[in-house]
Design a protein around this motif. Structure first.
Motif, PDB file in Angstrom:
ATOM      1  N   ASP A   1       1.371   5.368   0.700  1.00 38.24           N
ATOM      2  CA  ASP A   1       0.556   6.368   1.139  1.00 38.24           C
ATOM      3  C   ASP A   1       0.731   7.577  -0.104  1.00 38.24           C
ATOM      4  O   ASP A   1       1.589   7.725  -0.567  1.00 38.24           O
TER       5      ASP A   1
ATOM      6  N   ILE B   1      -2.299  -3.639   6.636  1.00 33.87           N
ATOM      7  CA  ILE B   1      -1.038  -3.011   6.538  1.00 33.87           C
ATOM      8  C   ILE B   1       0.175  -3.657   7.563  1.00 33.87           C
ATOM      9  O   ILE B   1      -0.551  -3.798   8.941  1.00 33.87           O
TER      10      ILE B   1
ATOM     11  N   TRP C   1       2.445  -2.498   9.791  1.00 33.13           N
ATOM     12  CA  TRP C   1       3.249  -1.010  10.100  1.00 33.13           C
ATOM     13  C   TRP C   1       4.535  -1.304  10.591  1.00 33.13           C
ATOM     14  O   TRP C   1       5.358  -0.405  10.265  1.00 33.13           O
TER      15      TRP C   1
ATOM     16  N   VAL D   1       0.776  -1.073  -0.121  1.00 33.78           N
ATOM     17  CA  VAL D   1      -0.133   0.084  -0.093  1.00 33.78           C
ATOM     18  C   VAL D   1       0.773   1.177   0.157  1.00 33.78           C
ATOM     19  O   VAL D   1       1.843   1.125   0.740  1.00 33.78           O
TER      20      VAL D   1
ATOM     21  N   TRP E   1       4.291   0.545   2.206  1.00 37.52           N
ATOM     22  CA  TRP E   1       4.116  -0.489   3.248  1.00 37.52           C
ATOM     23  C   TRP E   1       3.680  -2.025   2.830  1.00 37.52           C
ATOM     24  O   TRP E   1       2.770  -2.038   1.952  1.00 37.52           O
TER      25      TRP E   1
ATOM     26  N   GLU F   1      -6.241  -2.080   2.815  1.00 35.25           N
ATOM     27  CA  GLU F   1      -5.717  -1.143   4.004  1.00 35.25           C
ATOM     28  C   GLU F   1      -5.780  -1.791   5.391  1.00 35.25           C
ATOM     29  O   GLU F   1      -5.300  -1.093   6.411  1.00 35.25           O
ATOM     30  N   ASN F   2      -6.588  -2.435   5.668  1.00 31.99           N
ATOM     31  CA  ASN F   2      -6.860  -3.206   6.974  1.00 31.99           C
ATOM     32  C   ASN F   2      -5.568  -4.417   7.207  1.00 31.99           C
ATOM     33  O   ASN F   2      -5.822  -4.862   8.309  1.00 31.99           O
TER      34      ASN F   2
ATOM     35  N   THR G   1       1.874  -5.426   3.124  1.00 27.43           N
ATOM     36  CA  THR G   1       0.649  -6.150   4.004  1.00 27.43           C
ATOM     37  C   THR G   1       1.020  -7.346   4.111  1.00 27.43           C
ATOM     38  O   THR G   1       1.986  -8.104   3.846  1.00 27.43           O
TER      39      THR G   1
END
Length: 149
Positions: free
Chosen positions: A38, A141, A143, A36, A45, A138-139, A47
């Motif tokens: 930004d 990622i 981090w 993903v 990032w 998006e759920n 996933t």
């Protein structure tokens, strides 16, 4: 493998044959993770979701030869791209060689063990979800695994 030249792993990547280039792949499956970006910062990032063609049990592409037919946006890694794709993990043999660095001890071309990449914790085998089961990307990622810039 067919005709890999002795010492090819230390040669500049531009000097490698296609077979030698392909042989550099350690089989980690990291490049087959969905990423993903930004929109504001351009940071990428990883996933915990794998491409639909990634066999999650082996970390290998189910149809490598025809992958772009089924996944049109699949990036074909080339010597020209290897040094510029910041989302390639720092452990990636293509990135390492593009940067002039040696392969790690666990790489199968050094260790003669294709499983070493997974024992070293570098491979994605058993760590990803299939994209058809994941829901919104998006759920998913990860981090704490940001790619180096």
């Amino acid at each position: 493998m067919g005709t890999l030249r002795p010492g090819f792993i230390d040669m500049p990547i531009e000097a490698l044959t296609r077979e030698e280039w392909e042989a550099l792949c350690d089989g980690c499956g990291q490049c087959c993770r969905h990423k993903v970006e930004d929109e504001d910062t351009g940071r990428v990032w990883p996933t915990n979701v794998g491409c639909r063609l990634l066999d999650l049990k082996t970390a290998q592409c189910k149809d490598y030869r025809n992958r772009r037919k089924y996944v049109p946006d699949c990036v074909q890694l080339t010597p020209a791209l290897a040094g510029s794709l910041t989302w390639l993990p720092t452990t990636c043999a293509y990135r390492l060689r593009a940067d002039g660095n040696a392969l790690p001890e666990w790489h199968y071309l050094i260790s003669s063990d294709r499983e070493a990449v997974h024992r070293a914790g570098v491979g994605v085998r058993g760590k990803l979800l299939h994209e058809d089961l994941a829901g919104p990307i998006e759920n998913h990622i990860v981090w704490d695994e940001a790619y180096d810039d």
